[in-house]
Design a protein around this motif. Sequence first.
Motif, PDB file in Angstrom:
ATOM      1  N   ILE A 175       0.816  -1.206   0.000  1.00 18.99           N
ATOM      2  CA  ILE A 175       0.000   0.000   0.000  1.00 18.99           C
ATOM      3  C   ILE A 175       0.854   1.262   0.000  1.00 18.99           C
ATOM      4  O   ILE A 175       0.627   2.174  -0.808  1.00 18.99           O
ATOM      5  CB  ILE A 175      -0.962  -0.022   1.202  1.00 18.99           C
ATOM      6  N   ASP A 176       1.843   1.347   0.895  1.00 21.03           N
ATOM      7  CA  ASP A 176       2.608   2.592   0.949  1.00 21.03           C
ATOM      8  C   ASP A 176       3.542   2.741  -0.243  1.00 21.03           C
ATOM      9  O   ASP A 176       3.788   3.850  -0.710  1.00 21.03           O
ATOM     10  CB  ASP A 176       3.347   2.761   2.281  1.00 21.03           C
ATOM     11  N   ASP A 177       4.036   1.621  -0.805  1.00 22.21           N
ATOM     12  CA  ASP A 177       4.810   1.707  -2.049  1.00 22.21           C
ATOM     13  C   ASP A 177       3.940   2.256  -3.179  1.00 22.21           C
ATOM     14  O   ASP A 177       4.385   3.084  -3.979  1.00 22.21           O
ATOM     15  CB  ASP A 177       5.329   0.333  -2.485  1.00 22.21           C
ATOM     16  N   ALA A 178       2.688   1.756  -3.258  1.00 26.77           N
ATOM     17  CA  ALA A 178       1.780   2.213  -4.304  1.00 26.77           C
ATOM     18  C   ALA A 178       1.530   3.711  -4.198  1.00 26.77           C
ATOM     19  O   ALA A 178       1.535   4.434  -5.204  1.00 26.77           O
ATOM     20  CB  ALA A 178       0.458   1.446  -4.227  1.00 26.77           C
ATOM     21  N   LEU A 179       1.330   4.196  -2.977  1.00 28.90           N
ATOM     22  CA  LEU A 179       1.125   5.633  -2.782  1.00 28.90           C
ATOM     23  C   LEU A 179       2.385   6.407  -3.145  1.00 28.90           C
ATOM     24  O   LEU A 179       2.309   7.510  -3.702  1.00 28.90           O
ATOM     25  CB  LEU A 179       0.736   5.909  -1.337  1.00 28.90           C
TER      26      LEU A 179
ATOM     27  N   VAL B 128      14.992   2.932  -2.791  1.00 32.21           N
ATOM     28  CA  VAL B 128      14.586   1.562  -2.462  1.00 32.21           C
ATOM     29  C   VAL B 128      13.620   1.611  -1.287  1.00 32.21           C
ATOM     30  O   VAL B 128      13.986   2.048  -0.192  1.00 32.21           O
ATOM     31  CB  VAL B 128      15.788   0.666  -2.116  1.00 32.21           C
ATOM     32  N   THR B 129      12.391   1.160  -1.523  1.00 36.51           N
ATOM     33  CA  THR B 129      11.376   1.116  -0.471  1.00 36.51           C
ATOM     34  C   THR B 129      11.029  -0.325  -0.120  1.00 36.51           C
ATOM     35  O   THR B 129       9.968  -0.584   0.453  1.00 36.51           O
ATOM     36  CB  THR B 129      10.105   1.873  -0.907  1.00 36.51           C
ATOM     37  N   ALA B 130      11.916  -1.235  -0.434  1.00 38.81           N
ATOM     38  CA  ALA B 130      11.702  -2.672  -0.277  1.00 38.81           C
ATOM     39  C   ALA B 130      12.883  -3.270   0.478  1.00 38.81           C
ATOM     40  O   ALA B 130      13.861  -2.581   0.775  1.00 38.81           O
ATOM     41  CB  ALA B 130      11.594  -3.316  -1.667  1.00 38.81           C
TER      42      ALA B 130
ATOM     43  N   MET C 190      14.368   3.165   2.489  1.00 36.33           N
ATOM     44  CA  MET C 190      13.422   3.108   3.595  1.00 36.33           C
ATOM     45  C   MET C 190      13.684   1.811   4.339  1.00 36.33           C
ATOM     46  O   MET C 190      13.581   0.726   3.762  1.00 36.33           O
ATOM     47  CB  MET C 190      11.973   3.130   3.075  1.00 36.33           C
ATOM     48  N   GLY C 191      14.058   1.936   5.604  1.00 38.44           N
ATOM     49  CA  GLY C 191      14.290   0.720   6.372  1.00 38.44           C
ATOM     50  C   GLY C 191      15.014   0.981   7.671  1.00 38.44           C
ATOM     51  O   GLY C 191      15.662   2.001   7.850  1.00 38.44           O
ATOM     52  N   GLY C 192      14.888   0.025   8.567  1.00 41.21           N
ATOM     53  CA  GLY C 192      15.600   0.080   9.831  1.00 41.21           C
ATOM     54  C   GLY C 192      14.842   0.801  10.923  1.00 41.21           C
ATOM     55  O   GLY C 192      13.865   1.510  10.681  1.00 41.21           O
TER      56      GLY C 192
ATOM     57  N   ILE D  19       2.522   5.747   6.288  1.00 41.11           N
ATOM     58  CA  ILE D  19       2.873   5.612   4.869  1.00 41.11           C
ATOM     59  C   ILE D  19       4.369   5.907   4.706  1.00 41.11           C
ATOM     60  O   ILE D  19       4.794   6.874   4.102  1.00 41.11           O
ATOM     61  CB  ILE D  19       1.981   6.478   3.963  1.00 41.11           C
ATOM     62  N   HIS D  20       5.150   4.969   5.234  1.00 35.57           N
ATOM     63  CA  HIS D  20       6.600   5.089   5.289  1.00 35.57           C
ATOM     64  C   HIS D  20       7.217   5.480   3.940  1.00 35.57           C
ATOM     65  O   HIS D  20       8.060   6.377   3.850  1.00 35.57           O
ATOM     66  CB  HIS D  20       7.218   3.762   5.724  1.00 35.57           C
ATOM     67  N   ASP D  21       6.804   4.761   2.901  1.00 37.32           N
ATOM     68  CA  ASP D  21       7.488   4.883   1.614  1.00 37.32           C
ATOM     69  C   ASP D  21       7.220   6.217   0.924  1.00 37.32           C
ATOM     70  O   ASP D  21       8.026   6.656   0.101  1.00 37.32           O
ATOM     71  CB  ASP D  21       7.089   3.731   0.696  1.00 37.32           C
TER      72      ASP D  21
END
Length: 356
Positions: free
Chosen positions: A27-31, A137-139, A164-166, A280-282
């Motif tokens: 969802i947040d990647d799509a946004l 990179v959001t994955a 995005m991570g950590g 919505i992190h990404d």
Amino acid sequence: MNEASRPVPRNPSTAPVSLLVDCDTGIDDALALAYLAGQRHVELVAVTATPGNVDADQVARNTLAVLELCGRGDVPVAIGARRPLEVPLVTTPETHGPQGIGYAELPPPRRAPEERDAVGLWIDAARARPGELTALVTAPLTNFALALRAEPRLPELFAGVVLMGGAYNHQGNTTPTAEWNTHVDPHAAAEVFAAFAGQPVDRLPIVCALETTERIEMRPEHVAALAAAAGCAEPELLRPEDPEGTRSRASRPLVRHVSDMLRFYFEFHRLYDQGYVAHIHDVFAAAVAAGTARCATRAASVHVETAPGRLRGTTVADFRGLWGEPPSARIVSANHPAEVFSDVVRSLGALAAARG
């Protein structure tokens, strides 16, 4: 505190930026993809699929469908790895829905993914345009780690990198100490940070971790504002008392699908006692990569725990140089959620209105 660890502000900009995006389209990647599609100064060079929220094939289908919905069916989409480097793949149907995009039912994409491998696409693009491309990179970092194995010069070839991570000074969202992306493929994350250790500070990846991405907390009033900005015929109201799975009837297709994605995400967060909200992190990471988000960063040496056990996927940042190791990342230390949401509503609203 040494000089490298001092917070460094980054001010918003709409200077042209060319992005290579790797995602695991939930969802947040799509946004995030929709947000980037609405940024006129952003060139989407390619989007590649890493398994995470869903498997790699579903990631590619979701990505193609979202791009076509946003009028960006011209952007190449390619699949890379189909599993993490060393651990079994775990997906998140409970978080993002069986297909990864909540309750949304997007039209099937008209295109298929590129025949070429995502890793080769990244390497060829970086070599063809040295110093021009920013990697977002959001994955999980699986594809990026494989690309670095094949082309160790990527840290010098990219104009910038945003991840995005950590979770550093923050509770994890997958285990008490681990964030989702690093937990899915901790070995890939460890390889990526090791590859950047010793680079000049201004070439280190900017890391959007949970302590700042969970501040990007979308609420029903943001969806209502988005619908109003898009010129929807009726108010778009996502109410906590609505029956679960209620579908949007918004007159703008982009708003309708975004609303159906977010309702699922709101319900998930409520189930885990976080309120009727969505992190919505990404989208924040996308805004940082696009240059549109104001933030501050601190350089640090990053360790990713890869050993089996409760701490696998945990990320630790040495901001003070106690390990005696060079920094390997710039971790976002401050951001401005109200500004991000103002930009998201404006950008997605305008795109939805333009798409009809």
